[in-house]
Write a protein that holds these residues in place. Structure first.
Motif: not given
Length: 324
Positions: A4-7, A32-39, A54-63, A77-80
């Motif tokens: 996991v390198r880019k989240v 790993a490097e983390i990038t946060t999207f605020h919009h 990105f190879d991993a994403l963290v998503v907020m519910r159904e946004r 992408l390998r992990l959602l």
């Protein structure tokens, strides 16, 4: 072991994700490097353009939606990871076909945040709180007349994990509580002091109708024009579940015609709500931007589990995997 390198953390509107969990376990522990999207990223093309590296994403519910056509265009992408135990905006089967692991989190299982938000909206609508707050700040004084809840009927559509505690609060206010859903067990309702009624009776006799159903093919458009027509001119509708459960065009018509007393809405057919949405000027409404699960306690649990999901995936032993 999978690397996991880019989240990317998506839709962090309030700029709180990085403060809500020990992300150093991902940056320092995994490198790993983390990038946060605020919009909100927007449509499918915008999502793909922003997230392709990105190879991993963290998503907020159904946004943000991840249908098959988007997933197929994210080859790295390998992990959602989705916050919450499920996410209707992710095509999990398509993700699995693309070799993407999909994991969930806790944080919404006791439903307390949504129950409390439901009552915040009910009280705000019935007592005209936003309107009177605005008038006071503009130099005026009281003008509306609210209504007591005691002795009135609360109609609960869907007496499940959220509907039952919502009903219990109504009982604490001294309300007569009734419920209906297609699969309601009358004995289950009576066991918690709730009167099982027909669909027609619920909408015709309730002073407050509150929706607590999961969005599915069967519940989409469940509350329609005929149901709204049965409501009295003083009755209010509250929806903290999902926008498409209610026929939004029919509800707008009822509000504009004054055939119902008002509505409190936390969810909409399109989210975020477009700038030109007719809801922004709808009369007799209290509107909130899908705040039902948005509390610091909920976010802390969700994001802590997301960190754990990433660590487990990197160790080759994913946890809380979502089934297709």
């Amino acid at each position: 072991m999978p690397e996991v390198r880019k989240v990317a953390i998506l839709d962090d509107y309030q700029h709180v994700a990085r403060q809500s969990a020990p992300w150093e376990r991902v940056t320092d522990g995994l490198g790993a490097e983390i990038t946060t999207f605020h919009h909100h990223l927007g449509g499918p093309d915008d999502v793909v353009a922003a997230l392709e590296p990105f190879d991993a994403l963290v998503v907020m519910r159904e946004r943000t939606a991840f249908p098959a056509e988007v997933l197929e265009m994210l080859p790295n992408l390998r992990l959602l990871v989705t916050t919450g135990p499920a996410n209707a905006a992710i095509d999990v089967a398509a993700a699995h076909r693309a070799g993407i692991t999909v994991c969930g989190t806790g944080g919404v299982l006791d439903n307390a945040a949504t129950v409390e938000m439901t009552w915040a909206l009910i009280l705000a609508v019935v007592r005209h709180v936003p309107e009177e707050d605005r008038r006071l700040r503009e130099g005026g004084w009281q003008q509306t007349v609210g209504a007591d809840l005691k002795g009135r009927r609360l109609g609960v559509v869907g007496l499940g994990g959220i509907g039952k505690p919502v009903a219990a609060v109504g009982q604490a206010f001294g309300m007569d509580v009734a419920a209906w859903s297609r699969h309601l067990d009358p004995d289950d309702a009576r066991a918690v002091g709730v009167t099982p009624v027909s669909r027609e009776e619920l909408f015709a006799t309730s002073d407050v109708v509150t929706i607590h159903m999961k969005l599915s093919r069967g519940s989409r458009g469940l509350v329609g024009r005929e149901d709204l027509a049965r409501m009295t001119a003083h009755a209010v509708l509250v929806n903290t579940s999902r926008g498409p459960i209610v026929d939004e065009d029919a509800l707008l018509e009822a509000l504009r015609a004054g055939s119902i007393g008002g509505a409190g809405l936390d969810v909409y057919g399109t989210e975020p709500l477009p700038a030109d949405s007719p809801w922004r000027s709808a009369p007799r409404t209290v509107l909130t931007p899908h705040l039902g699960y948005v509390t610091s306690e909920t976010f802390a649990e969700m994001y802590a589990d997301a960190v754990e999901d990433i660590e487990a995936f990197a160790a080759g032993s994913p946890v809380r995997e979502l089934a297709s």
